[in-house]
Design an enzyme around this catalytic site. Structure first.
Site, PDB file in Angstrom:
ATOM      1  N   SER A 109       0.819  -1.210   0.000  1.00 60.23           N
ATOM      2  CA  SER A 109       0.000   0.000   0.000  1.00 60.23           C
ATOM      3  C   SER A 109       0.855   1.263   0.000  1.00 60.23           C
ATOM      4  O   SER A 109       1.975   1.282   0.523  1.00 60.23           O
ATOM      5  CB  SER A 109      -0.909   0.014   1.237  1.00 60.23           C
ATOM      6  OG  SER A 109      -1.584   1.242   1.351  1.00 60.23           O
ATOM      7  N   GLN A 130       0.565  -0.673  -4.805  1.00 59.43           N
ATOM      8  CA  GLN A 130      -0.733   0.001  -4.904  1.00 59.43           C
ATOM      9  C   GLN A 130      -0.517   1.493  -4.759  1.00 59.43           C
ATOM     10  O   GLN A 130       0.083   1.965  -3.792  1.00 59.43           O
ATOM     11  CB  GLN A 130      -1.682  -0.513  -3.815  1.00 59.43           C
ATOM     12  CG  GLN A 130      -3.024   0.189  -3.779  1.00 59.43           C
ATOM     13  CD  GLN A 130      -3.040   1.349  -2.794  1.00 59.43           C
ATOM     14  OE1 GLN A 130      -2.249   1.392  -1.866  1.00 59.43           O
ATOM     15  NE2 GLN A 130      -3.919   2.303  -3.023  1.00 59.43           N
ATOM     16  N   TYR A 132      -1.966   5.331  -4.470  1.00 60.30           N
ATOM     17  CA  TYR A 132      -2.919   6.421  -4.310  1.00 60.30           C
ATOM     18  C   TYR A 132      -2.274   7.653  -4.939  1.00 60.30           C
ATOM     19  O   TYR A 132      -1.136   8.006  -4.595  1.00 60.30           O
ATOM     20  CB  TYR A 132      -3.202   6.707  -2.839  1.00 60.30           C
ATOM     21  CG  TYR A 132      -4.139   5.744  -2.163  1.00 60.30           C
ATOM     22  CD1 TYR A 132      -5.419   5.532  -2.667  1.00 60.30           C
ATOM     23  CD2 TYR A 132      -3.755   5.073  -1.006  1.00 60.30           C
ATOM     24  CE1 TYR A 132      -6.298   4.655  -2.029  1.00 60.30           C
ATOM     25  CE2 TYR A 132      -4.620   4.197  -0.372  1.00 60.30           C
ATOM     26  CZ  TYR A 132      -5.885   3.997  -0.891  1.00 60.30           C
ATOM     27  OH  TYR A 132      -6.753   3.130  -0.265  1.00 60.30           O
ATOM     28  N   THR A 158      -5.719   2.367  -7.304  1.00 64.06           N
ATOM     29  CA  THR A 158      -7.014   2.292  -6.610  1.00 64.06           C
ATOM     30  C   THR A 158      -7.867   3.489  -7.001  1.00 64.06           C
ATOM     31  O   THR A 158      -7.405   4.632  -6.931  1.00 64.06           O
ATOM     32  CB  THR A 158      -6.798   2.255  -5.089  1.00 64.06           C
ATOM     33  OG1 THR A 158      -6.132   1.029  -4.745  1.00 64.06           O
ATOM     34  CG2 THR A 158      -8.118   2.307  -4.346  1.00 64.06           C
ATOM     35  N   LYS A 251      -7.949  -1.181  -9.370  1.00 65.53           N
ATOM     36  CA  LYS A 251      -8.657  -1.779  -8.244  1.00 65.53           C
ATOM     37  C   LYS A 251      -9.824  -0.877  -7.836  1.00 65.53           C
ATOM     38  O   LYS A 251      -9.638   0.319  -7.624  1.00 65.53           O
ATOM     39  CB  LYS A 251      -7.709  -1.968  -7.064  1.00 65.53           C
ATOM     40  CG  LYS A 251      -8.343  -2.570  -5.818  1.00 65.53           C
ATOM     41  CD  LYS A 251      -7.277  -2.761  -4.743  1.00 65.53           C
ATOM     42  CE  LYS A 251      -7.861  -3.345  -3.469  1.00 65.53           C
ATOM     43  NZ  LYS A 251      -8.723  -2.380  -2.758  1.00 65.53           N
ATOM     44  N   ARG A 278     -15.583  -0.708   3.115  1.00 63.34           N
ATOM     45  CA  ARG A 278     -15.101   0.424   3.907  1.00 63.34           C
ATOM     46  C   ARG A 278     -15.318   1.771   3.216  1.00 63.34           C
ATOM     47  O   ARG A 278     -14.934   2.807   3.746  1.00 63.34           O
ATOM     48  CB  ARG A 278     -13.605   0.239   4.214  1.00 63.34           C
ATOM     49  CG  ARG A 278     -13.354  -0.926   5.143  1.00 63.34           C
ATOM     50  CD  ARG A 278     -11.871  -1.284   5.224  1.00 63.34           C
ATOM     51  NE  ARG A 278     -11.055  -0.255   5.811  1.00 63.34           N
ATOM     52  CZ  ARG A 278     -10.893  -0.068   7.118  1.00 63.34           C
ATOM     53  NH1 ARG A 278     -11.529  -0.854   7.983  1.00 63.34           N
ATOM     54  NH2 ARG A 278     -10.114   0.887   7.570  1.00 63.34           N
ATOM     55  N   GLY A 307     -12.638  -9.025  -1.078  1.00 55.99           N
ATOM     56  CA  GLY A 307     -13.801  -8.746  -0.249  1.00 55.99           C
ATOM     57  C   GLY A 307     -14.567  -9.989   0.126  1.00 55.99           C
ATOM     58  O   GLY A 307     -15.149 -10.649  -0.727  1.00 55.99           O
ATOM     59  N   GLY A 308     -14.538 -10.337   1.401  1.00 55.62           N
ATOM     60  CA  GLY A 308     -15.370 -11.415   1.922  1.00 55.62           C
ATOM     61  C   GLY A 308     -14.792 -12.806   1.859  1.00 55.62           C
ATOM     62  O   GLY A 308     -15.456 -13.761   2.274  1.00 55.62           O
ATOM     63  N   ARG A 310     -13.162 -15.790   3.158  1.00 57.09           N
ATOM     64  CA  ARG A 310     -12.832 -16.289   4.484  1.00 57.09           C
ATOM     65  C   ARG A 310     -12.593 -17.801   4.515  1.00 57.09           C
ATOM     66  O   ARG A 310     -12.251 -18.358   5.552  1.00 57.09           O
ATOM     67  CB  ARG A 310     -13.963 -15.948   5.479  1.00 57.09           C
ATOM     68  CG  ARG A 310     -14.236 -14.456   5.629  1.00 57.09           C
ATOM     69  CD  ARG A 310     -13.074 -13.719   6.246  1.00 57.09           C
ATOM     70  NE  ARG A 310     -13.364 -12.303   6.427  1.00 57.09           N
ATOM     71  CZ  ARG A 310     -13.037 -11.353   5.546  1.00 57.09           C
ATOM     72  NH1 ARG A 310     -12.420 -11.689   4.415  1.00 57.09           N
ATOM     73  NH2 ARG A 310     -13.316 -10.078   5.787  1.00 57.09           N
TER      74      ARG A 310
END
Length: 384
Positions: A109, A130, A132, A158, A251, A278, A307-308, A310
Site C-alpha cells: 500500500s 498500490q 494512491y 485504486t 482496483k 469500507r 472482499g469477503g 474467508r
C-alpha cells in the site's frame, strides 16, 4: 485462542481480537456506516453452493497458477492495506516476507510504515505496488519512478477513494489515521500489554515512514493522501499508463460499464472490489458483481476479486465465476496481529489447505478445472 490452535480464519480473527486494543481491532475489522456491504461480502459467498463431483482421479492436485505472468503457489494474493503498523511492529516487512515464503504476491500500500525499497527486498520479487495518487499530481512521476526502481512487478491504481468512507466505529473510538498512542488508546493498551510493548518498540525502531530517498518526500505525500484523497480521472489513468512500463491493474471496479474502456486504455487486470465494505455502504458484494465484470472484460484482461474471502471454498467459488485469483486483507492483518510473519503464513496455509481439499472434493486436479458448473445458488437445483 492461541494462533497455534487456529483451525480457520475465524480463529485467527479471535486470536487478534484478544491481543489488540478495541480501537485498533475496530479499525481493522470495521466497515462503512451500517456495515451492510461488509457483511454482504461474506453472506454472498454463503449463498453460492458447491456441487461435489466424484469419479474423477484427483490423487495428484495443484493449486498453482499465474497472475500477470508471475507464477504463484495458490491463487490468493495479499491485498494492499494501510495501517499494518498498528497490528505488528514489523508491519509490511513481515507481510512481504510471508508472501515470499509462501510463493504468492503482496500488494504493498501507499500508506505504509516502511520505505518501499525495504518492503520490495523483503518480498523477494513478489511485490506489486498500490498507488494512491497525490493531490499534487506533479509528484506522480517521481513516485512511479521510485516504485519502478525498487523492482515492483506491477502497479495497482485504486480508484474508489474520491473521499474516504464513513467509518463509524473509528469515529466512535476517536481513531484518526495514522494511529498514534493518544491517551484513550494508551488506556486501552494497558489492558493489552503484549500489544503495547510491541507498538512502543516499533515506535522507537521504525525509520520515518516513506523516507526521502531519491529526493522525494514521501512522508508528506502520505500525510497528504490521508488528509485529502482525490478522485481518479480518465486523464489520470492515461498519465499513469504512460509513466509505467509494466503491468497496470485498476482496483475498485464493481460494474461492467467501464471495463471496455479500461482495457482500451491499456489496463492489464482489474480487481472487483468495494474496498472491503469500507467506502460506499450498500453496494453489491464483490462476488455478486464478479460475473458481469468477467463478461465485459471478455478475456482481454485478468480479473481478480477481493472482499469477503474467508474460506478456501470462497476462493474456489470466485475462480468458478471467472476470477484469476482473489486478494485477502483483513484475514492477514489479523494473522499479523496474532503472530507477525508466522501469523500471515498461517492464514495463507489455512486457505491453501481448504482450497486444495475443496478442489479434491469437486473433482478438480488443477485450477484450470474449476468452472461455473460447480456452482448453484441456494434454493436452486444444482448444475451438472
Amino acid at each position: 485462542m492461541r494462533l497455534s490452535r487456529a483451525v480457520n480464519l475465524a480463529d485467527v480473527r479471535e486470536a487478534a481480537r484478544r491481543r489488540l486494543p478495541r480501537a485498533v481491532f475496530d479499525t481493522i475489522d470495521g466497515g462503512a456506516e451500517d456495515e451492510l456491504t461488509l457483511h454482504r461480502n461474506e453472506a454472498a459467498f454463503r449463498d453460492l453452493l458447491v456441487t461435489p463431483r466424484p469419479f474423477t482421479d484427483v490423487t495428484t492436485r495443484s493449486t498453482r497458477t499465474e497472475v500477470l505472468g508471475q507464477p504463484v503457489a495458490v491463487p490468493v494474493l495479499l491485498a494492499p492495506t494501510g495501517g499494518a503498523r498498528v497490528a505488528h511492529r514489523h508491519a509490511e516487512l513481515a507481510v512481504a516476507a510471508a508472501a515470499a515464503a509462501r510463493d504468492t504476491v503482496y500488494v504493498q500500500s501507499t500508506v505504509t510504515s516502511y520505505d518501499l525499497e525495504s518492503v520490495a527486498e523483503a518480498a523477494g520479487g513478489r511485490a506489486w505496488y498500490q498507488l494512491y495518487l497525490p493531490e499534487q499530481r506533479a509528484q506522480t512521476p517521481a513516485m512511479v519512478e521510485r516504485v519502478a526502481a525498487a523492482g515492483y512487478r506491477a502497479l495497482v491504481l485504486t480508484v474508489d477513494t474520491a473521499v474516504f468512507g464513513g467509518r463509524e466505529r473509528d469515529r466512535r473510538n476517536g481513531t484518526v489515521l495514522p494511529i498514534r498512542l493518544r491517551p484513550g488508546l494508551a488506556l486501552q493498551g494497558a489492558s493489552r500489554p503484549a500489544w503495547a510493548v510491541d507498538f512502543l518498540r516499533g515506535a522507537v525502531r521504525l525509520p520515518g515512514p516513506w523516507s526521502a530517498a531519491g529526493g522525494l518526500s514521501v512522508r508528506a505525500t502520505q500525510e497528504q493522501i490521508l488528509a485529502s484523497p482525490s478522485p481518479v480521472t480518465w486523464a489520470d489513468l492515461a498519465r499513469v499508463r504512460a509513466l509505467w512500463d509494466g503491468p497496470l491493474v485498476v482496483k475498485g471496479v464493481l460494474g461492467p460499464e467501464q471495463c471496455g474502456r479500461l482495457v482500451d486504455e491499456g489496463v492489464d487486470a482489474v480487481v472487483v472490489s468495494n474496498h472491503g465494505g469500507r467506502q460506499l455502504d450498500g453496494v453489491p458484494a464483490t462476488v455478486e458483481a464478479l460475473p458481469a465484470v468477467v463478461e465485459a472484460v471478455a478475456g482481454r484482461a485478468e480479473v481478480y476479486l477481493d472482499g469477503g474471502v474467508r474460506r478456501g471454498t470462497d476462493v474456489l467459488k470466485a475462480l468458478a465465476l471467472g476470477a484469476r485469483a482473489v486478494l485477502v486483507g483483513r484475514p492477514y492483518l489479523f494473522g499479523l496481529a496474532a503472530g507477525g510473519q508466522a501469523g500471515v503464513e498461517r492464514v495463507l496455509d489455512l486457505l491453501h489447505a481448504e482450497l486444495d481439499r475443496a478442489m479434491a472434493l469437486t473433482g478438480c486436479a488443477t485450477v484450470a478445472d474449476v468452472d461455473e458448473r460447480l456452482l448453484t445458488r441456494a434454493g436452486r437445483p444444482s448444475g451438472g
